[in-house]
Motif scaffolding. Sequence first.
Motif, short mmCIF file in Angstrom:
data_model
loop_
_atom_site.label_atom_id
_atom_site.label_comp_id
_atom_site.label_asym_id
_atom_site.label_seq_id
_atom_site.Cartn_x
_atom_site.Cartn_y
_atom_site.Cartn_z
N SER A 16 0.83 -0.95 0.03
CA SER A 16 0.14 0.11 0.03
C SER A 16 0.91 1.29 0.02
N ASN A 17 0.45 2.18 -0.56
CA ASN A 17 1.28 3.61 -0.63
C ASN A 17 0.93 4.45 0.55
N GLU A 18 -0.29 3.92 1.59
CA GLU A 18 -0.57 4.66 2.69
C GLU A 18 0.29 4.26 3.89
N TRP A 19 1.26 4.89 4.18
CA TRP A 19 2.12 4.63 5.32
C TRP A 19 2.72 5.78 5.51
N GLY A 20 3.36 5.84 6.93
CA GLY A 20 4.52 6.69 7.16
C GLY A 20 4.19 8.21 7.63
N TYR A 21 5.16 8.69 8.36
CA TYR A 21 4.84 10.14 9.11
C TYR A 21 6.15 10.81 8.79
N PRO A 22 6.08 12.37 8.60
CA PRO A 22 7.43 13.00 8.40
C PRO A 22 8.17 12.76 9.57
N ASP A 23 8.22 12.49 10.55
CA ASP A 23 9.12 12.37 11.88
C ASP A 23 9.61 11.00 12.24
N ILE A 24 9.03 10.01 11.20
CA ILE A 24 9.89 8.65 11.31
C ILE A 24 10.28 8.31 9.90
N SER A 44 -10.76 -8.74 0.89
CA SER A 44 -10.93 -8.28 -0.41
C SER A 44 -11.10 -6.67 -0.63
N THR A 45 -11.48 -6.07 0.14
CA THR A 45 -11.87 -4.71 0.15
C THR A 45 -10.59 -3.90 0.49
N MET A 46 -9.73 -4.56 1.42
CA MET A 46 -8.62 -4.03 1.66
C MET A 46 -7.59 -4.44 0.66
N ASP A 47 -7.65 -5.54 -0.07
CA ASP A 47 -6.70 -5.80 -1.19
C ASP A 47 -6.92 -4.84 -2.15
N ALA A 48 -8.08 -4.50 -2.56
CA ALA A 48 -8.33 -3.74 -3.58
C ALA A 48 -7.94 -2.15 -3.29
N TRP A 49 -8.24 -1.62 -1.98
CA TRP A 49 -7.68 -0.53 -1.57
C TRP A 49 -5.88 -0.30 -1.97
N ALA A 50 -5.35 -1.39 -1.62
CA ALA A 50 -3.87 -1.27 -1.83
C ALA A 50 -3.61 -1.31 -3.08
N ILE A 51 -4.17 -2.23 -4.00
CA ILE A 51 -3.86 -2.45 -5.20
C ILE A 51 -4.33 -1.08 -6.20
N LYS A 52 -5.52 -0.65 -6.00
CA LYS A 52 -5.74 0.67 -6.70
C LYS A 52 -5.43 1.89 -5.98
N ASN A 53 -4.59 1.71 -4.84
CA ASN A 53 -4.45 3.09 -4.03
C ASN A 53 -5.56 3.99 -3.87
N SER A 55 -7.11 3.66 -0.72
CA SER A 55 -7.44 3.56 0.83
C SER A 55 -7.61 4.96 1.71
N GLN A 56 -7.50 5.85 1.04
CA GLN A 56 -7.60 7.31 1.45
C GLN A 56 -7.44 7.39 3.01
N GLY A 57 -5.84 7.17 3.18
CA GLY A 57 -5.62 7.34 4.59
C GLY A 57 -5.78 6.29 5.50
N ARG A 58 -6.06 5.04 5.06
CA ARG A 58 -6.49 3.99 5.82
C ARG A 58 -5.62 2.65 5.54
N SER A 59 -5.05 2.12 6.40
CA SER A 59 -4.09 0.93 6.19
C SER A 59 -3.79 0.20 7.15
N ALA A 60 -3.32 -1.00 7.22
CA ALA A 60 -2.85 -1.92 8.31
C ALA A 60 -1.70 -2.90 7.59
N HIS A 61 -1.14 -3.13 8.67
CA HIS A 61 0.25 -4.01 8.06
C HIS A 61 -0.33 -5.47 7.52
N ILE A 70 -3.35 -14.93 4.61
CA ILE A 70 -2.94 -13.45 5.06
C ILE A 70 -2.09 -12.73 4.20
N ALA A 71 -2.48 -11.50 4.12
CA ALA A 71 -2.01 -10.29 3.17
C ALA A 71 -1.01 -9.22 4.11
N GLN A 72 -0.13 -9.04 3.67
CA GLN A 72 0.64 -7.89 4.03
C GLN A 72 0.80 -6.54 3.19
N TYR A 73 0.24 -5.38 3.74
CA TYR A 73 0.30 -4.32 3.09
C TYR A 73 1.29 -3.30 3.45
#
Length: 231
Positions: A16-24, A44-53, A55-61, A70-73
Amino acid sequence: MADPTGWMPGVARIPSNEWGYPDIAEDGMYPQGVINHAMQGFRSTMDAWAIKNESQGRSAHFGVNRKGEIAQYVSIWNPAYHAGSVVYPDGWGQTMLGRHGANPNKWSIGIECEGFSQVIAGADYVYSATNPWPESMVQAVIGIHLWVFSSCEWLVNATDKQDRVLTHSQFDTRTRANDPGALWIANVKPRVIQALVAPPIVIPEIDPRLMRALALLDEAHELVSKVILRE
């Protein structure tokens, strides 16, 4: 020793492209616990969010479906966006926030499990006494915890592992009070903790005299076999 990749082997990898903070810095997070969720939906919804970018600020590991797949994002060395909203945390949630920081996303691993812990529109399987957490999913969740804790050298020998198995509800008692739900806390969490704190299997040291005696017995058996063949 810390795992260098941050990606769990043998599972689907859907970055997924949804991760990270400027101070880390990238690959600079030091996980201090695992926060467990019921996603109130489908992997399947989380998979699609990651594949299509999308997720709009939502993600999990990690995401786990009811088959235990199991899928890892997001790498475990980077923050995902799974528990950043803190609303009236419980006592232990406050303790963890005080120790590690006000935003749990910055120091925790997020696992989202498929299914529903409360009745909402579209819920096809609400966890209850008659609809338990599937064993395949439980085993997958245990496996993720074991891998995460073994990958972080500062957690391998931690004496408080049981206190680092967390739920979203501990950090938001208002809007996430059922995440992942009472049934998970009662039935799944104890099994995760048991797996993490189980004492290692100790193989007793064998007396070297016994080993020598067994070796002599093998030699004698071989000698007898040769004598029989000659006759």
